[in-house]
Design an enzyme around this catalytic site. Structure first.
Site, PDB file in Angstrom:
ATOM      1  CG  MET A 150     -59.880 -12.374  25.918  1.00 19.48           C
ATOM      2  SD  MET A 150     -61.133 -13.482  26.541  1.00 19.48           S
ATOM      3  CE  MET A 150     -60.234 -14.265  27.873  1.00 19.48           C
ATOM      4  CB  CYS A 151     -55.614  -9.685  28.159  1.00 16.44           C
ATOM      5  SG  CYS A 151     -54.346 -10.176  26.984  1.00 16.44           S
ATOM      6  N   GLY A 152     -57.356 -10.148  30.586  1.00 21.55           N
ATOM      7  CA  GLY A 152     -58.078  -9.378  31.573  1.00 21.55           C
ATOM      8  C   GLY A 152     -57.275  -8.131  31.848  1.00 21.55           C
TER       9      GLY A 152
END
Length: 613
Positions: free
Chosen positions: A1-3
């Site tokens: 997951m990432c921003g």
């Protein structure tokens, strides 16, 4: 997951990412941060791509990721099926490899039609100067947009920040109606933003008659959202919902008493057609959980021989209700035997009750036990004995009975009014935004504290401070929406029968991206953890969509049995006991956060507490 974040500017003003937005993005992706700026003179535009990575699979892959041609990808997602990803491969690399060889919009849509799992992305197609972006079919990953009211600037980001009370918010969630394309050549020529939509379409639909709701709120005058002119679309990853309304007579017509027992479920499990459906559901849901608990971070490898690395990689948002109990049981099937599983149970402090008196008229004093040397500690603990804490402890006993060899870490997360107020202002308001209702506040706060995982847990018969470091958090979102678990479903059934219930369930699934998933992704992701939703696995949804409503629920039966009937039968088949017939209790009531605020508020009211000033 990432921003992830992308700022597109067609004005002389440079691309800038606000400090608060960057801080929120880094919280989502603490393992690697990087910015890339693209400036093109003809057509004249600037793009800032900012990525903050949470390492989940394969080798750590910095983003933004670029290929040899200059195509660039921001990817916040997981591939659980559809495209082949090797055990040591990274999803971001695989997606970019597939996108890089596509020659037109049909090919790009074909790639995203195949992906099974949650995702949000931004892709810069360098040869055509096009920005592609969007969210998966259910909107399981957050993506927000913001446009400057005066100059031509568009910002896309996983999470934003709440404006001050004197400002009007321009942030909105990107609708999960398809994927979108911004042709920067056309934009530069028109001095505006022309956003083309490539919608999701079911297999039996014809694109010409498909009119998805891709309306964007509060667009500036220079921006337009329109269907793509080529008629290209994405193939829906799930089958259409069975809308049949000719329900047969129910098989438990004599069950009218609210005093239910497990025998009611066992009676139904004697019917062969029920057994077959239950086995199908268990099989597909078990596989959905397996995909999500075995796609784990590589930082803490498990060693069978030593048993020293038993720290939990998996956590479950846990109330002891049927949804979370089934997730825990199925996770137990697929998590290595020596690894613990964290059960995150949140409670908000109850108002201290006045001492009970037998009769004030008789002047009798409340009875106390003079031998209790720990009365103060006991009363403190009782302040957090909310309904979800009580059912959670009971659920823990069931899980320990099913598998006494597993280390079940029941994490009691206790929240005081003072801490709630402080963290709401410091963190949670920015994450809930742009949603703003009382319900968003209640659920957002409860999920934030639960996912943080800081509480007390038993260690060798003694409660000690405990912090869950599990990067993967399983949540039961999607069960109630598909299996008629909410009280409003029973109300609709009583007023409009099976036909009304079917329509209500179809509406529930269509709006889940706007009501729940973007918000919950932002909330859980703030701890550098990833929300995973097994009940919204594409195969699970397709199975449930194929079934007529009466095989999923029977709301003519009492609470604790009729709602989510198929899931209750599955729970009993899996060996669960009393939790299989627990009535539904919404998180804001089970955790008692709703009791801490103004009780006269309605869930749909605007919540003033979400203001950051």
């Amino acid at each position: 997951m990432c921003g992830i974040c992308c700022v597109v500017s067609l004005s002389p003003r440079s691309c800038v990412l606000a400090d608060r937005v960057r801080t929120n993005l880094i919280s989502r992706g603490p393992d690697h941060s990087q910015d890339v700026t693209k400036t093109v003179m003809k057509p004249d535009f600037k793009c800032l791509f900012s990525a903050h990575v949470l390492h989940m699979k394969g080798s750590l892959t910095p983003q933004p990721l670029q290929d040899s041609a200059g195509n660039l990808l921001l990817w916040n997602g997981e591939i659980f099926g559809g495209l082949e990803v090797g055990p040591e491969e990274n999803d971001t690399i695989v997606i970019l490899q597939h996108l890089s060889v596509q020659e037109d919009s049909t090919g790009i849509c074909r790639v995203f039609s195949r992906v099974r799992g949650p995702w949000a992305f931004v892709y810069y197609e360098v040869a055509k100067h096009c920005i592609w972006f969007g969210r998966d079919y259910f909107g399981r990953r957050s993506l927000l947009w913001h446009s400057d009211p005066e100059v031509v600037i568009l910002t896309l980001t996983s999470v934003a920040s709440c404006p001050s009370t004197s400002e009007q918010s321009q942030w909105h969630e990107v609708p999960a109606a398809g994927i979108y394309r911004l042709d920067l050549n056309d934009c530069a020529q028109s001095k505006g933003l022309i956003i083309e939509v490539f919608p999701w379409v079911n297999s039996e639909d014809h694109p010409s008659v498909h009119t998805p709701d891709y309306t964007w709120e509060d667009l500036p005058a220079y921006a337009t959202v329109m269907p793509n002119l080529s008629g290209v679309f994405l193939q829906s990853p799930v089958c259409p919902m069975n809308m049949s309304t000719s329900a047969p007579e129910r098989h438990l017509g004599h069950v009218q008493s609210p005093q239910l027992s497990l025998e009611n479920l066992e009676e139904l499990l004697m019917q062969s057609e029920k057994v077959e459906r239950v086995k199908q559901l268990i099989e597909v849901l078990s596989e959905a959980v397996r995909r999500r608990v075995q796609s784990l971070p590589c930082s803490r490898p498990f060693t069978d021989q030593s048993g020293t690395n038993d720290e939990a990689d998996i956590a479950v948002l846990f109330s002891g209700g049927i949804d979370s109990m089934i997730l825990a049981v199925l996770a137990d099937r697929h998590v290595p035997a020596g690894k613990s599983i964290d059960l995150l149970n949140v409670a908000f402090k109850l108002q201290e009750a006045k001492p009970q008196t037998q009769s004030s008229k008789k002047g009798k004093k409340p009875k106390t036990d003079p031998t209790d040397e720990h009365q103060g500690d006991h009363n403190l603990t009782r302040c957090f004995d909310v309904p979800d804490r009580i059912t959670g402890r009971a659920g823990l006993l069931e899980l320990q009975h099913l598998n006494p060899e597993r280390q079940w870490n029941f994490v009691e997360i206790n929240v005081t009014p003072e801490e709630l107020q402080r963290m709401r202002q410091e963190r949670i308001s920015n994450l809930v935004h742009p949603l703003d209702t009382v319900l968003d506040d209640s659920i957002g706060c409860a999920v934030w504290f639960a996912a943080r995982g800081v509480g007390m847990a038993m260690d060798r018969a003694e409660q000690k401070l405990y912090t869950s470091n599990a990067k993967v958090v399983l949540t039961g979102i999607g069960a109630d929406e598909q299996l008629a678990g909410y009280s409003r479903h029973r109300v609709r059934f009583k007023s409009d029968g099976v036909e009304g219930l079917v329509k209500e369930l179809a509406m529930e699934l269509s709006r889940i991206s706007t009501r729940n998933l973007g918000r919950d992704d932002r909330i859980i992701g703030d701890h550098g953890k990833e929300a995973r939703f097994p009940y919204l696995d594409e195969d699970v949804v397709s199975l449930l969509n194929q079934l007529p409503v009466w095989e999923k629920a029977d709301l003519s039966l009492p609470r604790g049995l009729g709602e989510k009937l198929l899931l209750r039968l599955a729970a009993r088949e899996l060996g669960l006991g009393p939790s299989a017939i627990l009535p539904k209790r919404a998180m804001q009531f089970g955790s008692r956060i709703a009791k801490m605020e103004n009780r006269r508020e309605k869930a749909s009211d605007k919540c003033k507490r979400l203001n950051t000033e």
